[in-house]
Design a protein around this motif. Structure first.
Motif, PDB file in Angstrom:
ATOM      1  N   UNK A 164      -0.411  -6.924  -2.782  1.00  0.00           N
ATOM      2  CA  UNK A 164      -1.866  -6.933  -2.684  1.00  0.00           C
ATOM      3  C   UNK A 164      -2.521  -5.652  -3.154  1.00  0.00           C
ATOM      4  N   UNK A 165      -1.821  -4.872  -3.976  1.00  0.00           N
ATOM      5  CA  UNK A 165      -2.406  -3.648  -4.521  1.00  0.00           C
ATOM      6  C   UNK A 165      -2.269  -2.433  -3.626  1.00  0.00           C
ATOM      7  N   UNK A 166      -1.714  -2.595  -2.419  1.00  0.00           N
ATOM      8  CA  UNK A 166      -1.581  -1.461  -1.508  1.00  0.00           C
ATOM      9  C   UNK A 166      -0.365  -0.614  -1.882  1.00  0.00           C
ATOM     10  N   UNK A 167      -0.516   0.706  -1.729  1.00  0.00           N
ATOM     11  CA  UNK A 167       0.564   1.611  -2.078  1.00  0.00           C
ATOM     12  C   UNK A 167       0.713   1.822  -3.572  1.00  0.00           C
ATOM     13  N   UNK A 168      -0.350   1.557  -4.326  1.00  0.00           N
ATOM     14  CA  UNK A 168      -0.327   1.746  -5.782  1.00  0.00           C
ATOM     15  C   UNK A 168      -1.383   2.787  -6.182  1.00  0.00           C
ATOM     16  N   UNK A 182       0.756  11.561  -2.378  1.00  0.00           N
ATOM     17  CA  UNK A 182       0.483  11.613  -0.941  1.00  0.00           C
ATOM     18  C   UNK A 182      -0.261  10.362  -0.473  1.00  0.00           C
ATOM     19  N   UNK A 183      -1.259   9.942  -1.223  1.00  0.00           N
ATOM     20  CA  UNK A 183      -2.060   8.771  -0.842  1.00  0.00           C
ATOM     21  C   UNK A 183      -1.219   7.490  -0.844  1.00  0.00           C
ATOM     22  N   UNK A 184      -0.403   7.318  -1.890  1.00  0.00           N
ATOM     23  CA  UNK A 184       0.414   6.099  -2.011  1.00  0.00           C
ATOM     24  C   UNK A 184       1.447   6.025  -0.894  1.00  0.00           C
ATOM     25  N   UNK A 185       2.071   7.162  -0.577  1.00  0.00           N
ATOM     26  CA  UNK A 185       3.075   7.177   0.500  1.00  0.00           C
ATOM     27  C   UNK A 185       2.433   6.888   1.855  1.00  0.00           C
TER      28      UNK A 185
END
Length: 449
Positions: A164-168, A182-185
């Protein structure tokens, strides 16, 4: 063949599965939360079991309660639909342990394909084209920066357990890498309990094209051609169509062969999709595999005259596939009707449907579980219907879809119907000129109503 199938899902997909089971002479069991006690899947199943409170974790994601419902009703199989537990390896394994057939992928297959880094490595080994990037998960941010500098920007960081696009995060230059990392992790860790990341070359101006496949217990697989799922908002699909206006016969054949090669390399059993990104030069790359039925499966059914749910059940019961590939005989398009306000950032709009009129006519299909007086709960996905239209040409489908949308009346809540009408009036969309980035520049001010 199975005697009784429990449907571990809700809404339109549960109703869709019940319909095919009835036509096959198979008894059905619906499970439902207290929020769904008045839903149509509860009414039309042969039996229904309440499994908990509205929150998904207390009902549709509660494995012990679902297994208990199967046991007390003597169901010999469970169909998970899509979403919820459909790609949960633990659920598939527990079904195996309780001698209940899981109508979907095995736990091992879900594990292998659910981890995107492993899936990519598996497909690469099978000879399926993959996007250049890291070999597996990144051990550190420094390793990611080194690979990106060697490969060239832009690149994209992806959560290995993502969806769903999260962690990208897209990274266009080295100075952006640390923040993106940092944001993706942080996002992937919070969403999936797994902050592992891998890196790929970012494909500019891509199309999202998926190939529908079916595999049986003998290791054989066939494909049912492609679906173009490029019209997306924040990686959530809104419109799907087949055949794609961008794909040539030669490319369709090549992608179909690659999908079968990938499916047979892992001995895939059941319905699934091999997802590809296709660049502006029509080079295609493996993106991921979905080990379940897809929301948009009806458009494939309409153009191939093939019941995918029935085939899922037959394969799960040990029957072989026909072995032939299926190609579109018609054109079809699906618009997802969501309880959202498209003029207000697609804000969810749950509530009571005061009045409902469904469109009809030749080449028009509506998959839905709602009715006049139905109260849409705020606890679940906002999709309340799928409008599927087929015809002899893409132009005919667009005209028929627009007519059907204008005939589709849902009073009491906001829906995405006005957005779809505006999209179908867009000259670039009508010409087939769009990518996954199309809605980033779409003029939402033209939406009426």
């Amino acid at each position: 063949m199975f005697n009784k199938i429990l449907i571990a899902n809700r809404g339109e997909i549960a109703l869709r599965i019940i319909r095919t089971c009835k036509e096959m002479g198979i008894k059905t069991v619906a499970v439902y939360s207290t929020a769904d006690k008045d839903s149509l899947h509860v009414r039309f199943a042969d039996e229904a079991v309440c499994i908990g409170a509205p929150p998904s974790r207390e009902s549709y994601l509660n494995i012990p309660r679902i297994i208990a419902a199967a046991e007390i009703t003597n169901a010999d199989a469970i169909h998970p639909g899509y979403g919820f537990l459909s790609e949960n390896a633990e659920f598939s394994k527990i079904c195996e342990e309780y001698n209940i057939k899981f109508i979907g992928a095995s736990s091992d297959m879900i594990d292998r394909m659910g981890d995107k880094a492993t899936a990519k490595a598996t497909m690469k080994e099978a000879g399926v084209p993959t996007i250049p990037g890291s070999e597996g998960l990144l051990a550190s941010m420094g390793e990611g920066i080194q690979i990106a500098s060697e490969m060239g920007y832009p690149v994209i960081l992806k959560a290995t357990a993502g969806g769903g696009g999260r962690g990208m995060r897209i990274v266009r230059e080295e100075s952006e890498f640390k923040k993106a990392w940092d944001d993706a992790r942080q996002e992937s860790g919070a969403a999936f309990g797994n902050d592992g990341l891998y890196l790929e070359k970012f494909v500019e101006e891509p199309r999202h094209i998926e190939i529908q496949i079916i595999g049986d217990s003998t290791g054989k697989a066939c494909h049912l051609s492609e679906r173009d799922c490029s019209i997306q908002r924040r990686h959530q699909k809104l419109v799907e169509e087949t055949p794609s206006p961008f794909i040539t016969d030669e490319l369709r054949d090549a992608m179909g062969k690659a999908a079968i090669k990938g499916a047979e390399a892992i001995g895939y059993e059941g319905a699934g999709t091999i997802e590809f990104l296709v660049d502006k030069n029509r080079n295609f790359y493996f993106m991921e595999m979905n080990t379940r039925i897809q929301v948009e499966h009806p458009i494939t059914e309409e153009v191939t005259d093939f019941d995918l749910i029935k085939e899922q059940i037959k394969v799960a019961a040990g029957e072989p596939i026909s072995g032939q590939n299926y190609y579109p005989k018609l054109y079809a398009m699906e618009c997802r009707i969501n309880a959202e306000d498209p003029s207000n950032g697609f804000r969810p709009s749950p509530g009571k449907i005061n009045n409902l009129h469904l469109p009809g006519g030749r080449g028009v299909r509506v998959d839905s579980h709602v009715y006049a007086g139905y109260v849409i709960p705020p606890n679940y996905d906002s999709m309340i219907a799928k409008l599927i239209v087929s015809g002899q040409s893409r132009e005919e489908v667009i005209v028929r879809m627009k007519r059907s949308l204008e005939e589709f009346v849902i009073d009491g809540i906001k829906t995405t119907i006005p957005f779809h009408i505006a999209l179908l009036e867009d000259e670039e969309f009508k010409a087939g000129n769009f990518t996954t980035k199309f809605l980033e520049t779409f003029d939402f001010s033209v939406i009426k109503g």
